[in-house]
Design a protein around this motif. Structure first.
Motif, PDB file in Angstrom:
ATOM      1  N   UNK A 113     -28.393  13.391  12.050  1.00 60.54           N
ATOM      2  CA  UNK A 113     -27.721  13.648  10.768  1.00 60.54           C
ATOM      3  C   UNK A 113     -26.753  14.826  10.900  1.00 60.54           C
ATOM      4  N   UNK A 114     -27.153  15.842  11.654  1.00 67.30           N
ATOM      5  CA  UNK A 114     -26.262  16.983  11.866  1.00 67.30           C
ATOM      6  C   UNK A 114     -25.004  16.552  12.619  1.00 67.30           C
ATOM      7  N   UNK A 115     -25.165  15.678  13.597  1.00 65.88           N
ATOM      8  CA  UNK A 115     -24.008  15.186  14.348  1.00 65.88           C
ATOM      9  C   UNK A 115     -23.089  14.359  13.451  1.00 65.88           C
ATOM     10  N   UNK A 116     -23.676  13.604  12.533  1.00 64.35           N
ATOM     11  CA  UNK A 116     -22.844  12.859  11.574  1.00 64.35           C
ATOM     12  C   UNK A 116     -22.048  13.823  10.703  1.00 64.35           C
ATOM     13  N   UNK A 117     -22.663  14.948  10.346  1.00 71.98           N
ATOM     14  CA  UNK A 117     -21.960  15.960   9.568  1.00 71.98           C
ATOM     15  C   UNK A 117     -20.849  16.610  10.397  1.00 71.98           C
ATOM     16  N   UNK A 118     -21.073  16.794  11.685  1.00 67.63           N
ATOM     17  CA  UNK A 118     -20.026  17.351  12.548  1.00 67.63           C
ATOM     18  C   UNK A 118     -18.819  16.426  12.615  1.00 67.63           C
ATOM     19  N   UNK A 119     -19.077  15.128  12.656  1.00 63.08           N
ATOM     20  CA  UNK A 119     -17.993  14.142  12.674  1.00 63.08           C
ATOM     21  C   UNK A 119     -17.242  14.118  11.339  1.00 63.08           C
ATOM     22  N   UNK A 120     -17.987  14.276  10.242  1.00 63.90           N
ATOM     23  CA  UNK A 120     -17.408  14.204   8.898  1.00 63.90           C
ATOM     24  C   UNK A 120     -17.908  15.410   8.114  1.00 63.90           C
ATOM     25  N   UNK A 121     -17.341  16.608   8.372  1.00 63.82           N
ATOM     26  CA  UNK A 121     -17.908  17.830   7.792  1.00 63.82           C
ATOM     27  C   UNK A 121     -17.662  17.995   6.301  1.00 63.82           C
ATOM     28  N   UNK A 122     -16.669  17.311   5.768  1.00 62.75           N
ATOM     29  CA  UNK A 122     -16.323  17.413   4.362  1.00 62.75           C
ATOM     30  C   UNK A 122     -16.160  15.995   3.813  1.00 62.75           C
ATOM     31  N   UNK A 123     -16.496  15.800   2.540  1.00 64.61           N
ATOM     32  CA  UNK A 123     -16.380  14.475   1.928  1.00 64.61           C
ATOM     33  C   UNK A 123     -15.006  13.871   2.183  1.00 64.61           C
ATOM     34  N   UNK A 124     -14.939  12.585   2.519  1.00 67.04           N
ATOM     35  CA  UNK A 124     -13.649  11.954   2.845  1.00 67.04           C
ATOM     36  C   UNK A 124     -12.600  12.083   1.742  1.00 67.04           C
ATOM     37  N   UNK A 125     -13.020  12.014   0.471  1.00 69.00           N
ATOM     38  CA  UNK A 125     -12.030  12.102  -0.608  1.00 69.00           C
ATOM     39  C   UNK A 125     -11.396  13.493  -0.662  1.00 69.00           C
ATOM     40  N   UNK A 126     -12.185  14.526  -0.344  1.00 66.46           N
ATOM     41  CA  UNK A 126     -11.633  15.879  -0.333  1.00 66.46           C
ATOM     42  C   UNK A 126     -10.648  16.059   0.828  1.00 66.46           C
ATOM     43  N   UNK A 127     -11.026  15.556   2.017  1.00 66.04           N
ATOM     44  CA  UNK A 127     -10.125  15.676   3.154  1.00 66.04           C
ATOM     45  C   UNK A 127      -8.831  14.899   2.924  1.00 66.04           C
ATOM     46  N   UNK A 128      -8.947  13.744   2.273  1.00 68.20           N
ATOM     47  CA  UNK A 128      -7.741  12.956   1.978  1.00 68.20           C
ATOM     48  C   UNK A 128      -6.827  13.727   1.025  1.00 68.20           C
ATOM     49  N   UNK A 129      -7.421  14.369   0.021  1.00 71.63           N
ATOM     50  CA  UNK A 129      -6.617  15.134  -0.933  1.00 71.63           C
ATOM     51  C   UNK A 129      -5.941  16.327  -0.269  1.00 71.63           C
ATOM     52  N   UNK A 130      -6.587  16.858   0.764  1.00 69.98           N
ATOM     53  CA  UNK A 130      -6.049  18.023   1.483  1.00 69.98           C
ATOM     54  C   UNK A 130      -5.119  17.622   2.632  1.00 69.98           C
ATOM     55  N   UNK A 131      -5.060  16.324   2.938  1.00 71.69           N
ATOM     56  CA  UNK A 131      -4.276  15.876   4.086  1.00 71.69           C
ATOM     57  C   UNK A 131      -4.891  16.276   5.407  1.00 71.69           C
ATOM     58  N   UNK A 132      -6.232  16.353   5.460  1.00 74.34           N
ATOM     59  CA  UNK A 132      -6.933  16.835   6.652  1.00 74.34           C
ATOM     60  C   UNK A 132      -7.879  15.785   7.224  1.00 74.34           C
ATOM     61  N   UNK A 133      -7.526  14.514   7.108  1.00 76.79           N
ATOM     62  CA  UNK A 133      -8.355  13.461   7.684  1.00 76.79           C
ATOM     63  C   UNK A 133      -8.522  13.697   9.190  1.00 76.79           C
ATOM     64  N   UNK A 134      -9.710  13.414   9.681  1.00 77.27           N
ATOM     65  CA  UNK A 134      -9.978  13.604  11.103  1.00 77.27           C
ATOM     66  C   UNK A 134     -10.516  14.966  11.469  1.00 77.27           C
ATOM     67  N   UNK A 135     -10.644  15.865  10.493  1.00 73.81           N
ATOM     68  CA  UNK A 135     -11.192  17.193  10.764  1.00 73.81           C
ATOM     69  C   UNK A 135     -12.648  17.088  11.210  1.00 73.81           C
TER      70      UNK A 135
END
Length: 329
Positions: free
Chosen positions: A85-107
C-alpha cells in the motif's frame, strides 16, 4: 512521459553526475573543522521568519517536496500488505484529480525506504515505476550488531533489489574521536554496497556537539558516502535546522575542495508542509539549485506527505480536508 531510465538517472547520483569516489583520510582537515554554534543558531532562526511563498508558487514548491520524499515503512509491525500500500502511495502520492488540476500528472515520491525483510516486496510493487527502493541496513537503528553481519546485511539488501542503502555509523567512533575507525568502517560499507547509492546516517542527536557533526560529515564523505543523513528517526532528537546547516556547509566545503557533490537527507521530525518549505529554501540558498533534485536531496518522512496533500487540496478547492482523507496506505 519520462522513461524509467531517465527517471533513474534523475534520482541516482552515480548516474546523474560523477559519483563521489572518496579520498584518503585527511586528519588535518578534520581537526580544522569547527561549528560556530551561536552563528548557526541565528541563521537557523532566521529561515522560518523570512522565507515564504504563497498561492501557485507554494503549490509548486510543495509538489517539488513530494518528489524528494523517501516514503518510509520502518515499524516492527510492518507487513507485506502495508508495504504494498505504501508503494502504491509512492506511485500516486496525491489524488489524481488534484494532480490534474495542478498540471502535475505523473508526480511520484523520490523513493520507498524499508527494512531488508521487505525489500523484495517493495521492488515487486514498484516494478516499472522508476522509483528506487532504499533499505536501512547495518543493524539499524543502533548499529550495534556484529560487524561482519552488518556488512553482510548490505550485500543481502543489494542482492534483493535495493538500489539505495541507508547505513548507520558507529557513534562511539565519533564520541571517542577515532576518525580512522569511522573512515575504515564507512569505506568497507561503501565497498559492500557496490553500485548501490549509500546514505550515511550520523544519528546527530547522539553525537554530542555540532563540531562532532561537522567532523563526522567530512569523514563519511572522504570515505565515499553518496549522501549524509541526519538521523534514523528513532533518536530522541532527529533533524533540526542547526544540525542540517552544519552538515550542508560540510557538503559545500567538500565540493569546494574535491569537486564532488554529496547529497543530504534530513530525517525524523519533519511532518509539516511549512517545515518542508523552510528546508527547500535553506538548500537553495546554501547549496544552490542542484540540491533541489532527488539525486542530491531527500526528506526522510512519511507523515509529511499527508500534510502536503492537505495543503494542495486546500489550494485547489479552497477547503481544508480531514487528514483521514489522505491516507498513506
Amino acid at each position: 512521459m519520462t522513461t524509467d531510465l531517465t527517471r533513474a538517472a534523475a534520482q541516482l547520483p552515480q548516474l546523474a553526475h560523477p559519483r563521489n569516489p572518496g579520498m584518503a583520510l585527511d586528519l588535518e582537515w578534520v581537526a580544522q573543522a569547527q561549528a560556530n554554534a551561536p552563528a548557526i543558531a541565528r541563521r537557523a532562526a532566521s529561515l522560518p521568519a523570512t522565507r515564504g511563498v504563497k498561492k501557485d508558487h507554494q503549490a509548486a514548491w510543495l509538489c517539488k517536496a513530494i518528489s524528494l520524499i523517501d516514503l518510509t515503512a520502518l515499524s516492527g509491525d510492518d507487513t507485506p500488505g502495508r508495504v504494498r500500500r505504501l508503494c502504491a502511495k509512492a506511485r500516486q502520492p496525491v489524488r489524481p484529480d488534484l494532480l490534474a488540476a495542478l498540471g502535475m500528472e505523473g508526480l511520484t515520491t523520490g523513493a520507498v525506504c524499508v527494512y531488508h525483510e521487505m525489500v523484495e516486496t517493495a521492488v515487486r510493487a514498484l516494478d516499472g515505476s522508476g522509483i528506487p527502493v532504499a533499505a536501512v541496513s547495518t543493524g539499524f537503528p543502533a548499529g550495534l550488531s556484529p560487524y561482519r553481519l552488518r556488512l553482510a546485511e548490505i550485500g543481502e539488501s543489494v542482492a534483493a533489489g535495493a538500489s539505495e542503502i541507508d547505513i548507520v555509523i558507529s557513534r562511539r567512533h565519533v564520541l571517542t574521536g577515532d576518525w580512522q575507525a569511522l573512515y575504515d568502517e564507512m569505506c568497507q560499507m561503501r565497498q559492500a554496497a557496490g553500485s548501490a547509492h549509500v546514505k550515511a546516517i550520523l544519528a546527530t542527536g547522539e553525537l554530542g556537539s555540532l563540531r562532532n557533526v561537522a567532523r563526522a560529515s567530512l569523514v563519511c564523505m572522504m570515505a565515499g558516502a553518496d549522501f549524509i543523513k541526519t538521523s534514523t528517526g528513532k533518536e530522541p532528537v532527529n533533524a533540526t535546522l542547526p544540525v542540517s546547516l552544519t552538515m550542508i556547509r560540510a557538503i559545500r566545503d567538500y565540493q569546494d575542495r574535491t569537486g564532488f557533490r554529496i547529497g543530504f537527507k534530513p530525517a525524523g521530525g519533519i511532518s509539516k508542509a511549512k517545515e518542508a518549505l523552510v528546508y527547500l529554501a535553506m538548500m537553495k540558498e546554501e547549496l544552490g539549485h542542484p540540491w533541489l533534485q532527488p539525486d542530491l536531496f531527500r526528506f526522510g518522512a512519511s507523515s509529511l506527505l499527508g500534510d502536503i496533500e492537505r495543503q494542495l487540496d486546500h489550494h485547489v478547492t479552497g477547503c481544508y480536508s480531514a487528514a483521514n482523507r489522505h491516507p498513506l496506505g
